[in-house]
Scaffold this motif. Structure first.
Motif: not given
Length: 294
Positions: A220-228, A260-266
């Motif tokens: 889990y990283w706080p970057g890479g998308a609007e909310e990590g 692979y990424v799964l946006p935190y906000h989702l």
């Protein structure tokens, strides 16, 4: 009455990026202390920080015949030094430059008679301004830092349960201060080809040790998308891993990150955030296992 506890808070990166970058540098200073004091452990497992009930901790570090623990308290917003001889010191976490933080931090270590020599420059970041000279980074939004810590607590819970279900070699749930991310890694038991390195301001031999063995890793990283993002990758990268049918939307392959990424906000907006993260971990690990032939 205690305020309602938000386990998966909203964390728009743009709203706290300056704080995030400042706190990352503070964690590197503390993390480098752990690296200098503790014994070397395979894959750099001797250097991360750990999520605890109030923030992040080094855990107990040896200092001669004494022990030292340094903790980021993200509720009271203090950095706390605790020594097994009973001495305690603390410094405020507040808007202050990295240079100011570093100066007071080293003064506390001196006052506790703790002699430790750390490399005084950041790693894994494009800007390697020495800590003692960094007067650019100095933001601290206490409310958002506390919210980020709560998100770490939630992710840590899911990662810990995921780790427990694997009978093979698996890492503890680490907070790596180099990249400022929470991670858990499973190992196939086979050696891996030498990692190519190329990480900013990080010697290639560091990556050689980190990736000496074949892995399926997630974090889990706080970057890479609007909310990590939650992320997952396999090293070495097996053919077909990035298109494996087990991995379902909203998870997607990010070719720029190679993960692979799964946006935190989702995740936080889903009906069951913990279950959503768990599916992500299981699907991406299955993709690694089946394409690499574990």
């Amino acid at each position: 009455m205690q305020p309602e506890y938000d386990a998966w808070p909203s964390l728009p990166v743009d709203s706290w990026i300056e704080t995030r970058d400042t706190v990352q540098l503070w964690t590197q200073i503390v993390g480098k202390t752990r690296m200098a004091l503790g014994p070397a452990v395979n894959h750099w497992w001797g250097v991360p920080l750990y999520v605890d009930a109030r923030g992040l901790t080094t855990s107990l570090m040896p200092v001669g015949d004494r022990g030292l623990e340094i903790r980021f308290d993200f509720l009271a917003h203090d950095l706390i030094f605790e020594v097994t001889d009973g001495r305690t010191r603390r410094m405020k976490l507040e808007p202050r430059t990295v240079a100011d933080f570093y100066s007071e931090y080293t003064a506390h270590l001196d006052a506790l008679s703790i002699d430790v020599d750390i490399v005084g420059t950041p790693v894994e970041l494009p800007d390697a301004t020495p800590f003692a000279e960094d007067t650019v980074h100095g933001s601290y939004d206490a409310e958002t830092v506390s919210a980020f810590w709560r998100s770490l607590v939630s992710a840590h819970s899911v990662f810990s349960a995921f780790r427990a279900d694997f009978r093979g070699k698996s890492s503890p749930v680490h907070f790596f201060w180099g990249a400022f991310d929470l991670a858990v890694t499973r190992f196939s038991g086979r050696p891996a080809p030498t990692h190519p390195g190329g990480i900013p301001n990080c010697p290639d031999w560091v990556m050689h040790e980190a990736y000496s063995d074949e892995v399926s890793s997630a974090g889990y990283w706080p970057g890479g998308a609007e909310e990590g993002v939650f992320y997952a990758y396999a090293y070495p990268h097996p053919d077909g891993y990035d298109t494996h049918p087990a991995v379902e939307a909203p998870t997607h392959w990010d070719s720029a990150l190679g993960e692979y990424v799964l946006p935190y906000h989702l995740v936080r907006q889903s009906d069951d955030p913990a279950a959503t993260v768990r599916r992500f971990l299981e699907q991406t690990h299955r993709a690694a296992v089946e394409t690499a032939g574990w």
